[in-house]
Scaffold this motif. Structure first.
Motif, PDB file in Angstrom:
ATOM      1  N   ARG A  68      12.171  -6.740  28.117  1.00 53.39           N
ATOM      2  CA  ARG A  68      13.835  -5.623  28.265  1.00 53.39           C
ATOM      3  C   ARG A  68      14.236  -4.861  27.538  1.00 53.39           C
ATOM      4  O   ARG A  68      14.676  -4.024  27.294  1.00 53.39           O
ATOM      5  N   ALA A  69      14.051  -5.613  26.297  1.00 50.02           N
ATOM      6  CA  ALA A  69      14.971  -5.116  24.846  1.00 50.02           C
ATOM      7  C   ALA A  69      13.858  -3.518  24.490  1.00 50.02           C
ATOM      8  O   ALA A  69      13.995  -2.905  24.176  1.00 50.02           O
ATOM      9  N   ALA A  70      12.512  -4.014  24.933  1.00 51.99           N
ATOM     10  CA  ALA A  70      11.424  -3.178  24.113  1.00 51.99           C
ATOM     11  C   ALA A  70      11.627  -1.802  25.379  1.00 51.99           C
ATOM     12  O   ALA A  70      11.362  -0.510  24.506  1.00 51.99           O
ATOM     13  N   LYS A  71      12.210  -1.688  26.494  1.00 51.31           N
ATOM     14  CA  LYS A  71      12.747  -1.182  26.762  1.00 51.31           C
ATOM     15  C   LYS A  71      13.288  -0.489  27.006  1.00 51.31           C
ATOM     16  O   LYS A  71      13.632   1.349  26.767  1.00 51.31           O
ATOM     17  N   ARG A  72      14.381  -1.065  26.416  1.00 53.97           N
ATOM     18  CA  ARG A  72      15.378  -0.568  25.233  1.00 53.97           C
ATOM     19  C   ARG A  72      15.522   0.312  25.031  1.00 53.97           C
ATOM     20  O   ARG A  72      16.540   1.164  23.838  1.00 53.97           O
ATOM     21  N   ARG A  73      15.029  -0.106  23.609  1.00 50.78           N
ATOM     22  CA  ARG A  73      13.981   1.242  22.715  1.00 50.78           C
ATOM     23  C   ARG A  73      14.008   2.760  22.445  1.00 50.78           C
ATOM     24  O   ARG A  73      13.898   2.311  23.485  1.00 50.78           O
ATOM     25  N   ALA A  74      14.435   3.362  21.531  1.00 47.91           N
ATOM     26  CA  ALA A  74      14.744   4.307  21.571  1.00 47.91           C
ATOM     27  C   ALA A  74      13.155   4.943  21.763  1.00 47.91           C
ATOM     28  O   ALA A  74      12.313   3.955  20.720  1.00 47.91           O
ATOM     29  N   PRO A  75      12.426   5.883  22.142  1.00 43.71           N
ATOM     30  CA  PRO A  75      11.095   6.345  21.637  1.00 43.71           C
ATOM     31  C   PRO A  75      10.874   6.291  20.031  1.00 43.71           C
ATOM     32  O   PRO A  75      11.946   7.497  19.891  1.00 43.71           O
ATOM     33  N   GLU A  76      10.035   6.529  19.538  1.00 42.89           N
ATOM     34  CA  GLU A  76      10.024   6.792  18.569  1.00 42.89           C
ATOM     35  C   GLU A  76       9.451   8.333  18.307  1.00 42.89           C
ATOM     36  O   GLU A  76       8.321   8.909  19.348  1.00 42.89           O
ATOM     37  N   LYS A  77       9.795   9.607  17.986  1.00 42.03           N
ATOM     38  CA  LYS A  77       9.552  10.722  17.274  1.00 42.03           C
ATOM     39  C   LYS A  77       8.204  10.734  16.871  1.00 42.03           C
ATOM     40  O   LYS A  77       7.688  10.058  16.158  1.00 42.03           O
ATOM     41  N   HIS A  78       7.124  12.142  17.619  1.00 41.00           N
ATOM     42  CA  HIS A  78       6.201  11.931  16.425  1.00 41.00           C
ATOM     43  C   HIS A  78       6.095  12.508  15.543  1.00 41.00           C
ATOM     44  O   HIS A  78       7.306  13.861  14.826  1.00 41.00           O
ATOM     45  N   PRO A  79       5.662  12.146  14.670  1.00 41.41           N
ATOM     46  CA  PRO A  79       5.973  12.812  13.299  1.00 41.41           C
ATOM     47  C   PRO A  79       5.498  13.906  12.964  1.00 41.41           C
ATOM     48  O   PRO A  79       5.749  14.788  11.637  1.00 41.41           O
ATOM     49  N   GLY A  80       4.562  14.409  14.071  1.00 44.22           N
ATOM     50  CA  GLY A  80       3.825  15.912  13.531  1.00 44.22           C
ATOM     51  C   GLY A  80       5.245  17.240  14.189  1.00 44.22           C
ATOM     52  O   GLY A  80       4.897  18.715  14.087  1.00 44.22           O
ATOM     53  N   LEU A  81       5.641  16.647  15.114  1.00 47.00           N
ATOM     54  CA  LEU A  81       7.096  17.453  15.875  1.00 47.00           C
ATOM     55  C   LEU A  81       7.751  17.479  14.851  1.00 47.00           C
ATOM     56  O   LEU A  81       8.939  17.199  14.676  1.00 47.00           O
TER      57      LEU A  81
END
Length: 77
Positions: free
Chosen positions: A62-75
């Protein structure tokens, strides 16, 4: 039942452990890619330890699903 014969003593041994294996536990959870039928991925556990391990795995999922996705370094945003 083969697993419980092979592992008559709980392998988890948390502080709540009753000592006697009564349930099969997947060492690597199915949700993390563990093999359901692999003999080497199953171990004997007591019900109390299995319940604690399952609760911990559920909380982590559940904690892993709540974490904000990391931004792609190339964007650039």
């Amino acid at each position: 039942e083969d697993i419980l014969r092979r592992d008559p003593t709980c392998y988890l041994k948390y502080d709540c452990c009753t000592g006697t294996s009564t349930i099969e536990d997947h060492v690597k959870p199915l949700s993390q890619g563990g093999d359901r039928w692999s003999y080497s991925n199953r171990r004997g556990a007591c019900e109390a330890c299995h319940k604690r391990k399952t609760q911990r795995e559920s909380q982590q999922a559940r904690a892993a699903k709540r974490r904000a996705p990391e931004k792609h370094p190339g964007l650039l945003l």
